[in-house]
Enzyme design. Structure first.
Site, PDB file in Angstrom:
ATOM      1  N   GLU A 131    -101.109  42.531 -34.347  1.00  0.00           N
ATOM      2  CA  GLU A 131    -101.602  41.612 -33.332  1.00  0.00           C
ATOM      3  C   GLU A 131    -103.048  41.966 -32.992  1.00  0.00           C
ATOM      4  O   GLU A 131    -103.356  43.142 -32.834  1.00  0.00           O
ATOM      5  CB  GLU A 131    -100.771  41.694 -32.046  1.00  0.00           C
ATOM      6  CG  GLU A 131    -101.092  40.541 -31.102  1.00  0.00           C
ATOM      7  CD  GLU A 131    -100.228  40.508 -29.842  1.00  0.00           C
ATOM      8  OE1 GLU A 131     -99.604  41.525 -29.519  1.00  0.00           O
ATOM      9  OE2 GLU A 131    -100.196  39.460 -29.201  1.00  0.00           O
ATOM     10  N   GLU A 303     -91.811  46.032 -23.588  1.00  0.00           N
ATOM     11  CA  GLU A 303     -91.735  45.683 -25.012  1.00  0.00           C
ATOM     12  C   GLU A 303     -90.378  45.076 -25.365  1.00  0.00           C
ATOM     13  O   GLU A 303     -90.293  44.161 -26.191  1.00  0.00           O
ATOM     14  CB  GLU A 303     -92.013  46.916 -25.877  1.00  0.00           C
ATOM     15  CG  GLU A 303     -93.362  47.589 -25.618  1.00  0.00           C
ATOM     16  CD  GLU A 303     -94.543  46.648 -25.688  1.00  0.00           C
ATOM     17  OE1 GLU A 303     -94.529  45.717 -26.514  1.00  0.00           O
ATOM     18  OE2 GLU A 303     -95.493  46.830 -24.896  1.00  0.00           O
TER      19      GLU A 303
HETATM   20 ZN    ZN Z   1     -96.868  42.889 -23.920  1.00  0.00          ZN
END
Ligand code: ZN
Length: 852
Positions: A131, A303
């Protein structure tokens, strides 16, 4: 220039990827077959690739028609264009590519992380961080979140090395002639490229714990696995909590939590294979402070929330990144609060909300959601506005709609868009249908406009009417304040004729009035502290709040009172001396978060006032903290809460540094000398002792801290001694710490934070700033590209003298520096606010502090 977005003529359905990394050479080779759907006839296929050499590419359909491609790489656009001699007809095709690349040292794409093994030898991991747009550095792909596909990964690695990817291992084939094995992983759910992960190296797993039939393991470098038990507890709780909250099964077949020695961010939500920096996952419960444990709990819960919100349902494009992160931030607090109610995490979230206010009160703030053209702009979204403001406005909405209605809306949203992509408006629609409320109208002002309201509360007439009035809050005037009001869900509580009254008011215009059956004895606005607005009381309403018994207000409301008053002080709408008068009322305060706010304001003053005012400020800090530090003492008692222990550490630290209290410094140094490595104190006190010893210490202590930093056996211990090195005050030791940040002794993931700490300290800031200027190019080259210098430069907000400010402006004016978005402008504006504060308040503070 061509469009930023890839054409949708050809879309991927399934990738079969085989990659063989060479950890010693720092390279990898791979090949892949991508099942694609061709939508209309085309002789060209465009996908992403960066820093890859593509050796061959061809395409084949079900009828056996096979075409070789001519390959053209566009390095600048990070694309590869495959041209075929004839148009591909619509339908399914199989595209095959072979490629090679490098394992870089920039902590992105497919990169190397190094550590020293137990036997003292150098060891290497190969790790991915994709990412936002770095999957293209590992394999050619459609590297945009909307191109969801199934991934089947095979990694060819040395026999001795562990390998982890998103799913469970499906098969292992030995290749004895090469001393290797090919590990094939099960197919993933359809997901975005940025969520794929593979980690290769000498890692060890813990035993699995089961949560609803899902095995959860922690992976760490050898010798650190025992530090994973706390994270496993959090993970087990969180996975069950979210499954129940979302009423959707966990979207993976296992869950691995992997600690990586070099990591640019806090953690990354790869489906089923979450990667973390070590401090965010590994912790020794016996020697960690409350804050260190809470950090691990929050990151792990955050997460895991992403497994549903982000991984199962994904934003269609990077403009939706804020919702992904804001929602995970909101859910992380919800989960940890459910796990440990005594930790009062929603009160603690007040501190995060205040951090968002700080940036959002700037002219150079930005709306939470904005149009993102290039993915690079999305990187500017990883900031306090996305996470903390975003999380705060979701909490405000949840509290306004009611927790169950909000949850029902979220469930609808997940079910409707699972395995697919969604826009912000899709969530509003789901919440609207669950609640029957016009959600976009309510939320647009908070999402698409920068800034937030200041709500002034004043009694009118004989005091029986209270007027709430909103206007934008700004630290500096001007900048074209938009006039349209926010829809502000006001909550309040008042005592009228002996009765406690709770009320709500949706402030849709500039002002609104409430008539009470009598003059309120007191009134508190933003009851519960969930609103994303600041409050300023008129004098007749403020006085009773300050004189009421402490328990009249909930801790979060006392926190807001201090935090809002301090914001008004920094904005110049209230004299600093009034604020310091107000702090007198809090000498007996017992709440940990209220003290955080008070201590932070003293820390700001410390950076802002001229040197000759500092002894007076130190005396004031000692005066305000004396009662509470005396009450708590140095040793914890059996009965008290974790938050009280944490408060003890925080107050002692403030007393020994900001207060420069010789008695506390003496005691800290004695304790440090006495305990040695035994570390018998409560960890919160221990951390304070280290910080104070640095502040008061010299060469001997420095040597000792440096040795302990290098020999530390827990990530937290390592960080504690490392960050303490930035607390020493002598110029020679400051210089040495700065040198450590460039010579490789301090990891590039940590060095920017150490330099930042020095820039934020009145003793370190001038040498640190000179060092930054001198070594800028070197730091640019060494530190992680997305996050390193951005973190470091937060420190310039501490260079709060007119001369330093001028120098900072000329430095950044003469070179092209961008951290994406408006980050640099925001730092510069914060610096300007601080210098204005100094110029405005110094004369009055000189008189006031002389009498303190
Ligand atoms: Zn995050």
């Amino acid at each position: 220039m061509t469009s930023i977005r890839l054409p949708r003529t050809v879309v991927p359905r399934r990738y079969q990827i085989r990659i063989e990394p060479d950890l010693t050479a720092g390279t990898f080779v791979g090949d892949e077959t991508i099942e694609v759907a061709v939508g209309e006839p085309t002789a060209e296929v465009v996908l992403n690739a960066a820093d890859l050499t593509i050796a061959a590419a061809d395409i084949e359909n079900g009828a056996g028609r096979r075409l070789a491609a001519t390959i053209r790489v566009d390095e600048a656009a990070e694309r590869v264009l495959l041209r075929f001699v004839e148009p591909l007809q619509p339908g399914p095709w199989r595209l095959t590519l072979s490629f090679a690349g490098i394992l870089n040292d920039k902590l992105r794409g497919f990169y190397r992380s190094r550590f020293t093994a137990g036997d003292g030898s150098a060891a290497t991991l190969a790790v991915t961080q994709f990412e936002a747009t770095d999957a293209r550095r590992a394999f050619p792909c459609w590297d945009e979140p909307a191109f969801k596909a199934v991934f089947q990964v095979t990694l060819v690695v040395h026999e001795a090395l562990a390998v982890v990817s998103n799913t469970a291992v499906a098969s292992v084939r030995r290749i004895p002639e090469h001393g290797k094995r090919a590990v094939a992983f099960a197919p993933t759910i359809p997901m975005s490229t940025y969520l794929l992960a593979f980690v290769v190296g000498p890692l060890e797993p813990t035993d699995a714990v089961q949560a609803d039939g899902i095995p959860i393991r922690v992976w760490a470098v050898p010798g650190k696995g025992h530090l994973g038990s706390f994270a496993l507890e959090v993970a087990e709780f969180s996975l069950r909590f979210f499954r129940e909250y979302f009423a959707v099964a966990y979207p993976g077949d296992k869950l691995d939590l992997i600690a990586i020695p070099d990591f640019a961010f806090g953690a990354m939500e790869n489906l089923g294979a979450i990667t973390f920096r070590e401090t965010a996952l590994l912790v020794d419960q016996g020697s960690a402070t409350h804050a260190e444990l809470a950090r691990v709990a929050h990151v792990v819960a955050h997460e895991i929330a992403h497994m549903w919100f982000g991984d199962l349902v994904t934003m269609a494009w990077w403009n939706g990144l804020w919702l992904n992160e804001a929602f995970a931030t909101f859910m992380e607090v919800l989960a940890v609060d459910a796990w440990k109610p005594a930790w009062e995490r929603w009160d603690n979230f007040g501190v995060s909300r205040a951090a968002a206010f700080l940036t959002d009160g700037l002219r150079s703030s930005r709306p939470i959601e904005f149009a993102v053209e290039a993915p690079a702009d999305a990187e500017a979204m990883f900031d306090v506005l996305t996470y903390e403001k975003g999380g705060a406005v979701l909490r405000m909405l949840e509290q306004y709609l009611g927790p169950e209605v909000f949850r029902d809306g979220v469930r609808k949203y997940l079910i409707a868009h699972q395995f697919s992509n969604a826009e912000t408006t899709d969530l509003w629609q789901a919440l609207g249908s669950a609640s029957g409320q016009p959600i976009p109208e309510m939320m647009d002002g908070w999402i698409f406009r920068q800034g937030f309201p200041l709500v002034t509360v004043e009694a009118e007439g004989a005091g029986e009417t209270v007027c709430f009035r909103q206007r934008p809050f700004r630290y500096l005037a001007g900048g074209g304040d938009p006039m349209s009001p926010w829809l502000v869900p006001i909550t309040y509580r008042a005592r009228v004729r002996g009765d406690i009254m709770h009320g709500r008011l949706l402030l849709s215009t500039g002002d609104g009035r409430v008539d009470f059956p009598g003059k309120p004895d007191w009134l508190v606005a933003n009851e519960g502290g969930h609103g994303f607005y600041r409050v300023q009381y008129g004098r007749t309403l403020l006085a009773p709040l300050l004189h009421a018994p402490a328990e009249t207000l909930a801790p979060i409301e006392r926190f807001s009172l201090v935090s809002d008053a301090w914001a008004a002080t920094v904005a110049g709408t209230q004299p600093a001396t009034d604020f310091l008068d107000l702090t007198v009322r809090f000498r007996h305060e017992t709440d940990r978060h209220v003290w955080t706010s008070l201590v932070a304001s003293f820390g700001y003053l410390w950076r802002v006032v001229p040197a000759d005012l500092r002894p007076g400020l130190e005396a004031l800090v000692r005066d305000r903290l004396r009662e509470a530090t005396r009450r708590l003492g140095w040793s914890s008692r059996g009965e008290e809460s974790e938050l009280q222990r944490e408060l003890r550490g925080e107050l002692l630290r403030a007393m020994g540094t900001l207060g420069n209290d010789p008695g506390v410094q003496r005691e800290a140094r004695e304790r440090y000398a006495r305990e040695g490595t035994a570390e018998t104190s409560d960890p919160n006190v221990r951390a304070a002792v280290i910080a104070i010893t640095a502040y008061a210490g010299g060469e001997t202590e420095y040597q000792d801290f440096l040795a302990r930093f290098k020999a530390a056996t827990t990530p937290q211990g390592e960080q504690r001694y490392l960050r303490a090195l930035a607390g020493f005050r002598t110029p020679e030791l400051i210089r040495r710490t700065l040198q450590l940040c460039l010579c490789g002794e301090v990891r590039t993931q940590d060095a920017p934070f150490v330099v930042r700490d020095l820039l934020l300290s009145v003793h370190g800031r001038e040498p640190a700033w000179a060092f930054v200027k001198e070594h800028w190019e070197e730091m640019e080259r060494l530190y992680p590209s997305q996050s390193g210098l951005r973190r470091l430069c937060e420190g310039i907000t501490g260079l709060a003298t007119p001369a330093l400010e001028a120098d900072v402006r000329s430095f950044f004016g003469s070179r092209a520096v961008s951290f994406g978005g408006k980050t640099l402008e925001q730092y510069l504006e914060q610096l300007q606010v601080a210098v204005r504060f100094r110029e405005r308040e110094t004369a009055a503070l000189r008189v006031y502090l002389a009498q303190a």
